[in-house]
Design an enzyme around this catalytic site. Structure first.
Site, PDB file in Angstrom:
ATOM      1  N   HIS A  60      70.052  30.537  16.108  1.00 15.84           N
ATOM      2  CA  HIS A  60      70.663  29.275  16.529  1.00 15.84           C
ATOM      3  C   HIS A  60      69.547  28.292  16.880  1.00 15.84           C
ATOM      4  CE1 HIS A  60      71.950  26.859  20.156  1.00 15.84           C
ATOM      5  NE2 HIS A  60      72.784  26.420  19.242  1.00 15.84           N
ATOM      6  N   HIS A  98      66.167  19.321  18.900  1.00 14.01           N
ATOM      7  CA  HIS A  98      67.067  19.911  19.901  1.00 14.01           C
ATOM      8  C   HIS A  98      66.602  19.368  21.250  1.00 14.01           C
ATOM      9  CE1 HIS A  98      68.962  23.488  22.181  1.00 14.01           C
ATOM     10  NE2 HIS A  98      69.921  22.641  21.814  1.00 14.01           N
TER      11      HIS A  98
END
Length: 316
Positions: free
Chosen positions: A37, A111
């Protein structure tokens, strides 16, 4: 008896080629594959402006704020090639364009912050790895496309898709196939690219892969959400992801976590992952599980735990 599980002399870097023959003709949708992920989050640039959350963007010039964002945005520790060497076969690649970049088509991952490495450099590394591991099938999920303004959106997607098709070339498994290990091996195809942009019309680029996750920091809530998704929502004859990742709140509740001076996201994940892996093993006896994505994929025997679930599919 089922074939014996073996990591072989190369550890987990060639585990697909070592699966028993009974699994060589099983659709890849029906195998259980380990994935990561936010695969590029190990590479976040402390000097980057803040991409998310929106409420912190205005503090981008303050170093300590960027440091806190980075501490709570890093979910992986190993580079993508080391992840592949460790046995990961699904990479979650979230794409973004920096608003003031002088190069009109240069893209990064993100991110919380942007990465240091650009997209084309990383995809070249993945292509090199795939070239030296022809029996290992790699699934790349490209999504989000942050900063793709409407004026240049089509241009950016066209450029990236053309780059992907040229780079991977004959390695790309077409989206109209029902791929198995054998069919991929026989045709010399070991890269599957999923691209979350509805307007693309490329037969060798796959549509969005559904990613189910718990949207919580609490393992029990994650398990309950994933149980529902696996029982009621998972697609037939297509890839789907069961995401074990924890998710920070998007509102003021986030402060409960990020203001902990002696803690970070990696520590929180490490405390939760063993319990979530135990749940996966139990759930795999009840419902099909395809791709399992997680944070900290090089810890807690994550890869070997997921790979070993495939041996339950081998009939005695």
């Amino acid at each position: 008896m089922p074939a014996q599980k073996s990591k072989g002399k190369d550890g987990m870097s060639n585990w697909m080629s070592q699966l028993p023959p009974e699994l060589h003709t099983v659709p890849l949708f029906e195998l259980t594959l380990p994935g990561s992920h936010d695969s590029m989050s190990y590479d976040l640039d402390i000097n980057s402006s803040i991409v998310e959350p929106d409420g912190l963007k205005r503090f981008s010039k303050i170093y300590c704020v960027r440091k806190i964002v980075r501490k709570w945005a890093i979910t992986q520790e190993a580079t993508v090639t080391k992840q592949l060497d460790a046995g990961l076969r699904y990479l979650d690649l979230r794409i973004a364009r920096k608003p003031d970049d002088t190069n009109p088509t240069r893209l990064y991952f993100y991110h919380g912050l942007y990465t240091r490495a650009d997209v084309e450099t990383v995809l070249k590394d993945i292509n090199d790895w795939a070239g030296t591991h022809p029996k290992e099938i790699v699934i790349l999920s490209l999504s989000n496309f942050k900063g793709f303004d409407k004026k240049i959106e089509k241009q950016l997607h066209t450029h990236l898709l053309d780059f992907i098709k040229t780079l991977f070339g004959a390695k790309l498994a077409p989206a109209w196939e029902k791929p198995t290990l054998k069919s991929c091996w026989d045709n010399g195809r070991n890269v599957i690219v999923s691209y979350d942009y509805r307007a693309h019309k490329h037969s060798d680029i796959w549509k969005k892969i559904n990613y189910y996750y718990g949207n919580s920091m609490e393992p029990a809530k994650i398990e309950a959400r994933l149980c529902h998704a696996l029982e009621k929502e998972r697609p037939d004859q297509h890839f789907f992801v069961c995401g074990l990742n924890l998710t920070l709140p998007h509102d003021a509740r986030i402060l409960k976590y990020i203001l902990r001076m002696c803690d970070n996201f990696i520590n929180v994940i490490q405390r939760s992952l063993p319990k979530l892996l135990q749940w996966v093993k139990q759930q795999s006896c009840k419902t099909p599980i395809n791709i399992v994505a997680s944070d900290l994929v090089t810890r807690n025997n994550f890869v070997s735990t997921i790979v070993e679930l495939n041996f339950k599919k081998v009939k005695a």
